[in-house]
Design a protein around this motif. Structure first.
Motif, short mmCIF file in Angstrom:
data_model
loop_
_atom_site.label_atom_id
_atom_site.label_comp_id
_atom_site.label_asym_id
_atom_site.label_seq_id
_atom_site.Cartn_x
_atom_site.Cartn_y
_atom_site.Cartn_z
N ASP A 168 0.82 -1.21 0.00
CA ASP A 168 0.00 0.00 0.00
C ASP A 168 0.86 1.26 0.00
N LEU A 169 1.92 1.22 0.81
CA LEU A 169 2.78 2.37 1.02
C LEU A 169 4.21 1.88 1.21
N THR A 170 5.17 2.76 0.97
CA THR A 170 6.57 2.49 1.30
C THR A 170 7.10 3.60 2.19
N LEU A 171 7.70 3.22 3.31
CA LEU A 171 8.39 4.15 4.20
C LEU A 171 9.88 3.86 4.05
N SER A 172 10.63 4.81 3.51
CA SER A 172 12.01 4.49 3.13
C SER A 172 13.01 5.58 3.50
N MET A 173 14.18 5.13 3.93
CA MET A 173 15.33 6.00 4.12
C MET A 173 16.27 5.94 2.90
N ARG A 174 15.99 5.06 1.96
CA ARG A 174 16.76 4.91 0.74
C ARG A 174 16.00 5.57 -0.41
N LEU A 175 16.68 6.50 -1.11
CA LEU A 175 16.01 7.21 -2.19
C LEU A 175 15.50 6.25 -3.27
N HIS A 176 16.30 5.26 -3.62
CA HIS A 176 15.87 4.41 -4.74
C HIS A 176 14.81 3.40 -4.37
N ALA A 177 14.62 3.14 -3.10
CA ALA A 177 13.42 2.41 -2.70
C ALA A 177 12.20 3.29 -2.94
N CYS A 178 12.34 4.58 -2.67
CA CYS A 178 11.27 5.54 -2.98
C CYS A 178 11.01 5.58 -4.48
N ILE A 179 12.08 5.67 -5.26
CA ILE A 179 11.93 5.79 -6.71
C ILE A 179 11.31 4.53 -7.30
N LEU A 180 11.77 3.36 -6.88
CA LEU A 180 11.19 2.13 -7.39
C LEU A 180 9.73 1.99 -7.00
N SER A 181 9.38 2.45 -5.81
CA SER A 181 7.98 2.41 -5.38
C SER A 181 7.12 3.33 -6.24
N VAL A 182 7.60 4.54 -6.46
CA VAL A 182 6.86 5.47 -7.32
C VAL A 182 6.72 4.87 -8.72
N ARG A 183 7.81 4.29 -9.24
CA ARG A 183 7.77 3.65 -10.56
C ARG A 183 6.73 2.53 -10.59
N ALA A 184 6.53 1.85 -9.45
CA ALA A 184 5.56 0.76 -9.35
C ALA A 184 4.15 1.25 -9.05
#
Length: 390
Positions: free
Chosen positions: A305-321
């Motif tokens: 449902d959501l991603t809580l991340s301290m890693r930028l590319h976990a954020c980016i991959l989530s947005v991409r998904a």
């Protein structure tokens, strides 16, 4: 077919770095390029073989060459100093590296891959940049178009402003991946033509798209980090503990959800396990998974449902998904985090006491955020496309 030479292919140990490379490959292939990538690592480094094997498992037609310099930060200070000295000597020699010259001569365009490399706060940073830009200068001397794919900046020391500006002058075009870095660099170097774009990882192929549908069972991915900028060193112990306490408190306030602690960078293993143990002891419905393949990570984040991340590319991959994100960052990690999150209208927090409010805000706007992200990616892709119209 046009020939692209890309400096550099990064390590497969860090899914974020590899996601940038995969996005670069997908984008250049869509423009009709035959691609050769030069690794950040020399032929004897295990990272070289691993990253080459990974890339060619998906794109067997991409040629991967060993790196120009040896750099292994894990071998101790004396060895590291010797590696820097060897690199500096090579850069100072009058003759250019013949292998790199041959690669440059056999390409049509040279690309400097995206990332967070346009920073210079110390003599060590200067040595790093001198090595990184060495083959770009070789290309420039031979009249090859040199394109800097979307980069960010962080600290640029007063003593190094002029040096970095001189290094940037070799590029024909410089793309910046978020507005915060764009504004800072434009203010420092008003005579340089910067173009605002986005992170190359947003342009990745989605090879698992048919295998996974967006899930809505309330699961939240958590990605943690305790290292310094560039994964060099660590955050202060007090700051790590403060951030961990804030995440644990957030989870305790939302026990109706399931949680998935996701390790996508080797250096996060130990800290992720500590989070997992603490949450498990509290009776939280939590799992721990490690995955370094960005394509598989897209599938994982799409199932949340959501991603809580301290890693930028976990954020980016989530947005991409298509999964909304709350980025939880330390200011020392640079401008890139806030810049990218603001660009995609996602949550962004530096102060631990604000984490829960930001989490609830993003959760309540989940559907709107999911729908708008892909449109923004296409807009940025159009900005990058402008170069290929010339």
């Amino acid at each position: 077919m046009k020939r692209a030479l890309v400096f550099y292919l990064y390590s497969a140990n860090n899914a974020g770095d590899m996601a940038i490379c995969l996005g670069t490959i997908a984008y250049l292939k869509s423009k009709g390029f035959r691609i050769t990538m030069v690794s950040r690592f020399d032929a004897l480094a295990p990272e070289y073989a691993a990253s080459r094997s990974f890339v060619q498992s998906y794109y067997p037609d991409v040629v991967v060459e060993p790196g120009v310099f040896r750099l292994n930060r894990g071998e101790g200070k004396v060895s590291l100093a010797m590696q820097y000295a060897s690199g500096a000597l090579k850069c100072a020699l009058p003759g250019d590296d013949k292998r790199i010259v041959d690669l440059v001569n056999n390409c049509d365009v040279v690309f400097f891959n995206g990332g967070n490399l346009l920073r210079c706060a110390s003599l060590t940073d200067r040595a790093r940049l001198q090595a990184l830009f060495y083959p770009i200068k070789i290309a420039g001397k031979r009249g090859k178009p040199c394109i800097c794919l979307p980069q960010s900046t962080a600290t640029i020391g007063t003593s190094w402003i002029r040096y970095l500006g001189k290094e940037l002058s070799v590029f024909d075009k410089i793309y910046i991946r978020e507005a915060a870095s764009f504004e800072k660099l434009r203010a420092l170097y008003p005579d340089v033509s910067f173009v605002l774009c986005t992170d190359m990882a947003f342009f990745m192929d989605d090879l698992c798209a048919r295998e996974s549908a967006q899930n809505s069972d309330g699961r939240v991915a958590i990605v943690v980090r305790g290292t310094g900028i560039g994964d060099i060193g660590t955050l202060a112990k007090a700051r790590r503990e403060e951030m961990q306490g804030a995440v644990v408190d957030l989870v305790k306030s939302n026990l109706d959800r399931r949680y998935l602690i996701t390790v996508q960078t080797q250096k996060d293993r130990e800290l992720s396990a500590a989070y997992y143990r603490e949450l498990t002891a509290l009776g939280v419905n939590v799992e721990l998974v490690e995955e370094h393949d960005p394509f598989k990570l897209l599938k994982i984040y799409r199932g949340c449902d959501l991603t809580l991340s301290m890693r930028l590319h976990a954020c980016i991959l989530s947005v991409r998904a298509g999964t909304p994100v709350i980025g939880f960052f330390d200011p020392s990690w640079g401008l890139k985090n806030q810049g990218v999150m603001e660009d995609y209208r996602m949550g962004c927090v530096f102060d631990s006491f604000q984490l829960e409010d930001e989490f609830l805000k993003v959760a309540s706007n989940r559907d709107r955020l999911s729908g708008s992200s892909y449109t923004r990616i296409l807009e940025h892709r159009a900005e990058l496309d402008e170069f290929f119209k010339d």
